[in-house]
Design an enzyme around this catalytic site. Structure first.
Site, mmCIF file in Angstrom:
data_model
loop_
_atom_site.group_PDB
_atom_site.id
_atom_site.type_symbol
_atom_site.label_atom_id
_atom_site.label_comp_id
_atom_site.label_asym_id
_atom_site.label_seq_id
_atom_site.Cartn_x
_atom_site.Cartn_y
_atom_site.Cartn_z
ATOM 1 C CG LEU A 183 -1.852 1.186 1.427
ATOM 2 C CD1 LEU A 183 -2.917 1.220 0.343
ATOM 3 C CD2 LEU A 183 -2.538 1.138 2.806
ATOM 4 N N PRO A 214 6.752 6.038 -1.240
ATOM 5 C CG PRO A 214 8.663 6.035 -2.594
ATOM 6 C CD PRO A 214 7.269 5.489 -2.507
ATOM 7 C CB ILE A 240 6.878 -3.933 0.609
ATOM 8 C CG1 ILE A 240 6.266 -2.713 -0.103
ATOM 9 C CG2 ILE A 240 5.986 -5.170 0.481
ATOM 10 C CD1 ILE A 240 5.037 -2.097 0.566
ATOM 11 C CB THR A 241 6.541 -6.419 5.963
ATOM 12 O OG1 THR A 241 6.573 -5.186 6.681
ATOM 13 C CG2 THR A 241 6.966 -7.565 6.866
ATOM 14 N NE ARG A 261 21.938 -6.171 40.139
ATOM 15 C CZ ARG A 261 23.253 -6.114 40.039
ATOM 16 N NH1 ARG A 261 23.955 -7.237 39.907
ATOM 17 N NH2 ARG A 261 23.884 -4.961 40.053
ATOM 18 C CD GLN A 284 14.802 2.956 34.606
ATOM 19 O OE1 GLN A 284 15.050 3.181 33.428
ATOM 20 N NE2 GLN A 284 15.402 3.590 35.602
ATOM 21 C CD GLU A 336 -1.344 -4.079 9.570
ATOM 22 O OE1 GLU A 336 -2.565 -3.973 9.768
ATOM 23 O OE2 GLU A 336 -0.780 -5.159 9.344
ATOM 24 C CB THR A 388 1.354 6.730 12.813
ATOM 25 O OG1 THR A 388 0.334 7.686 12.496
ATOM 26 C CG2 THR A 388 2.400 6.699 11.709
HETATM 27 C C1 LIG Z 1 9.306 -1.619 9.265
HETATM 28 C C2 LIG Z 1 8.116 -1.174 8.485
HETATM 29 C C3 LIG Z 1 7.338 -2.100 7.828
HETATM 30 C C4 LIG Z 1 6.249 -1.684 7.062
HETATM 31 N N1 LIG Z 1 5.534 -2.615 6.342
HETATM 32 C C5 LIG Z 1 4.604 -2.176 5.437
HETATM 33 C C6 LIG Z 1 3.991 -3.104 4.540
HETATM 34 O O1 LIG Z 1 4.249 -4.310 4.573
HETATM 35 N N2 LIG Z 1 3.122 -2.618 3.624
HETATM 36 C C7 LIG Z 1 2.810 -1.290 3.517
HETATM 37 O O2 LIG Z 1 2.026 -0.919 2.655
HETATM 38 N N3 LIG Z 1 3.375 -0.394 4.373
HETATM 39 C C8 LIG Z 1 4.260 -0.809 5.322
HETATM 40 N N4 LIG Z 1 4.864 0.105 6.177
HETATM 41 C C9 LIG Z 1 4.542 1.528 6.036
HETATM 42 C C10 LIG Z 1 3.840 2.132 7.246
HETATM 43 O O3 LIG Z 1 2.508 1.710 7.299
HETATM 44 C C11 LIG Z 1 4.009 3.661 7.146
HETATM 45 O O4 LIG Z 1 5.355 3.936 7.474
HETATM 46 C C12 LIG Z 1 3.060 4.405 8.037
HETATM 47 O O5 LIG Z 1 1.746 4.276 7.583
HETATM 48 C C13 LIG Z 1 3.420 5.904 8.136
HETATM 49 O O6 LIG Z 1 3.663 6.476 6.896
HETATM 50 P P1 LIG Z 1 4.983 7.368 6.681
HETATM 51 O O7 LIG Z 1 6.123 6.542 7.151
HETATM 52 O O8 LIG Z 1 4.994 7.861 5.290
HETATM 53 O O9 LIG Z 1 4.819 8.569 7.688
HETATM 54 P P2 LIG Z 1 4.049 9.966 7.445
HETATM 55 O O10 LIG Z 1 2.689 9.681 6.921
HETATM 56 O O11 LIG Z 1 4.922 10.855 6.668
HETATM 57 O O12 LIG Z 1 3.912 10.493 8.939
HETATM 58 C C14 LIG Z 1 4.929 11.248 9.610
HETATM 59 C C15 LIG Z 1 4.361 11.698 10.960
HETATM 60 O O13 LIG Z 1 3.244 12.564 10.732
HETATM 61 C C16 LIG Z 1 2.114 12.062 11.425
HETATM 62 N N5 LIG Z 1 0.899 12.402 10.669
HETATM 63 C C17 LIG Z 1 0.657 12.189 9.333
HETATM 64 N N6 LIG Z 1 -0.561 12.623 9.022
HETATM 65 C C18 LIG Z 1 -1.128 13.093 10.156
HETATM 66 C C19 LIG Z 1 -2.389 13.669 10.483
HETATM 67 N N7 LIG Z 1 -3.361 13.817 9.568
HETATM 68 N N8 LIG Z 1 -2.613 14.054 11.766
HETATM 69 C C20 LIG Z 1 -1.657 13.887 12.721
HETATM 70 N N9 LIG Z 1 -0.455 13.341 12.478
HETATM 71 C C21 LIG Z 1 -0.192 12.941 11.205
HETATM 72 C C22 LIG Z 1 2.339 10.577 11.565
HETATM 73 O O14 LIG Z 1 1.590 10.017 12.624
HETATM 74 C C23 LIG Z 1 3.838 10.539 11.804
HETATM 75 O O15 LIG Z 1 4.086 10.766 13.171
HETATM 76 C C24 LIG Z 1 5.921 -0.312 6.990
HETATM 77 C C25 LIG Z 1 6.707 0.625 7.672
HETATM 78 C C26 LIG Z 1 7.797 0.217 8.400
HETATM 79 C C27 LIG Z 1 8.648 1.256 9.092
#
Ligand SMILES: Cc1cc2nc3c(=O)[nH]c(=O)nc-3n(C[C@H](O)[C@H](O)[C@H](O)COP(=O)(O)OP(=O)(O)OC[C@H]3O[C@@H](n4cnc5c(N)ncnc54)[C@H](O)[C@@H]3O)c2cc1C
Length: 383
Positions: A129, A132, A161-162, A272, A341, A368, A370
């Site tokens: 899904l 970048p 993508i995991t 401990r 801790q 899935e 934040t």
């Molecule tokens: C290890 C790992 C595995 C993953 N696996 C998958 C996968 O298998 N498939 C897949 O599709 N994706 C995957 N992801 C992607 C993951 O779901 C995204 O990283 C996540 O949804 C956040 O998107 P972003 O990293 O672009 O952050 P951004 O969307 O750029 O967010 C940056 C910050 O802004 C905040 N923010 C953004 N919009 C808002 C808002 N409207 N209000 C308040 N705060 C906001 C966010 O909470 C965050 O703190 C994976 C990510 C990681 C790190």
């Protein structure tokens, strides 16, 4: 496994499943957890052990060769694997995430073709899904799928993508009608071997280092139109419906890692000694353990309630899925941090598993959606 389960009393079948998975996880997965983290390598031993016991994708329905386990059973499998190794728990978790769009919305032909190899352990499934420039705002994706005769041609980049590169199958969300934003997105099954599919270098991560996270590139990938999951334009709705169910599996990872950290810390404080007695005898330590156990149990109850709702597809599932993921992951971060801790300086070293657990717990607050996004979802779906 029965589809009907009581919220407040885990059935004997579910208890037995927990004991089985715990035994397997401790014997076959835990011994490699530190090495998998240290070397940032795929936990092949975990995959082999899960496949040998048919636990790598228990959610696949029986009619497609699977165990037909209910949502709570799937949660228990993931929880018990995460208790010893969060990286390994992404095997059953992402197999569900990747294949659920097919189960929820796919044609009979797609289900037969792609679910049977998953159930047998011959293939894994990933979910594509994020991009970048399209994370929280997933509907802003740019990957395109253009109809050409009986085919679609895909071009674009998916990020984070995991299990990319390890999985044979990929559910890919792509724009079929750029005018319609989320209603112009469709879902497809893409195979690793399709011409034009390639992968980026593994990301260098804080935690879950054993779980490969890579970009997936689609360069004029031509696939038959029959690989579309559901009707054109329904892909985003399917992707969101999927997350309603699978956020509960992230909550399960959070429960598992928090339980693993609590169990370890509980043992340590009894061994401990400082000031002439076991540190477990200090009330300050006892209160920390009590708070950790209390929060963890609250998270477990919410997660299991959400699993029951997932199984019944209740109308308030969206709220419960988001609430369980958000609450349990925040608890996992707190509990693993407190567990570090409790070990003092030792907790901060790689000689003990707690710093790994703390690093691994962090991801459950991010993927899935934040936890900020979970709060948006909850606010829009208040019960
Ligand atoms: C290890 C790992 C595995 C993953 N696996 C998958 C996968 O298998 N498939 C897949 O599709 N994706 C995957 N992801 C992607 C993951 O779901 C995204 O990283 C996540 O949804 C956040 O998107 P972003 O990293 O672009 O952050 P951004 O969307 O750029 O967010 C940056 C910050 O802004 C905040 N923010 C953004 N919009 C808002 C808002 N409207 N209000 C308040 N705060 C906001 C966010 O909470 C965050 O703190 C994976 C990510 C990681 C790190």
């Amino acid at each position: 496994m029965s589809a009907d389960f009581d919220l407040f009393q885990i059935s004997e079948e579910h208890q037995m499943l927990r004991e089985t998975v715990r035994g397997l996880a401790e014997a076959k997965i835990a011994p490699f957890a530190a090495e998998v983290d240290e070397q940032a390598r795929f936990p092949q031993e975990a995959l082999d052990a899960l496949v040998a016991s048919e636990l790598q994708a228990v959610h696949v329905p029986e009619e497609y060769g699977g165990a037909g386990a209910d949502a709570l059973a799937t949660v228990i499998v993931i929880e018990e694997v995460a208790r010893v190794c969060v990286s390994s728990s992404l095997i059953p978790a992402v197999n569900k995430l990747g294949s659920l769009p097919v189960i929820l919305s796919g044609s009979e032909e797609l289900k037969k073709q792609y679910l049977a190899p998953l159930a047998k352990g011959d293939a894994m499934f990933s979910y594509c899904l994020s991009e970048p420039d399209a994370g929280s705002d997933a509907a802003g994706m740019k990957t395109r799928a253009v109809r050409d005769g009986d085919d679609y041609v895909l071009n674009g980049v998916k990020r984070w993508i995991t299990n990319a590169g390890v999985s044979e199958y990929y559910t890919v969300m792509a724009v079929t009608d750029p005018e319609k934003r989320s209603k112009g997105i469709s879902a497809f099954v893409v195979e690793k071997g399709d011409e034009g599919v390639s992968f980026g270098a593994p990301e260098k991560k804080l935690g879950i280092k054993g779980s490969p996270t890579r970009e997936v590139y689609f360069d004029n990938v031509r696939i038959p139109a029959s690989r579309m999951i559901g009707a054109e334009g329904t892909g985003f709705a399917t992707a969101m419906k999927t997350l309603d169910h699978t956020r509960i599996t992230i909550a399960a990872q959070a429960l598992g890692v928090a339980q693993g950290a609590l169990d370890y810390a509980k043992g340590y404080v009894n061994e401990r000694k400082q000031f002439g007695k076991a540190i477990a005898e200090f009330q300050g330590i006892q209160f920390m353990l009590a708070d950790m156990a209390m929060k963890l149990e609250a998270a477990r109850q919410l997660t299991y309630a959400a699993a029951a709702k997932s199984q019944r597809v209740d109308s308030d599932l969206t709220f419960f899925g988001a609430a369980a993921k958000c609450f349990a992951s925040d608890v996992a971060m707190e509990v693993t941090t407190d567990a570090v801790q409790l070990l003092g300086g030792y907790g901060y070293t790689r000689d003990y598993p707690l710093e790994r657990m703390m690093r691994d717990a962090k991801i459950t607050q991010i993927y899935e959606g934040t936890n900020q996004v979970q709060r948006i979802v909850m606010a829009r779906n208040l019960p």
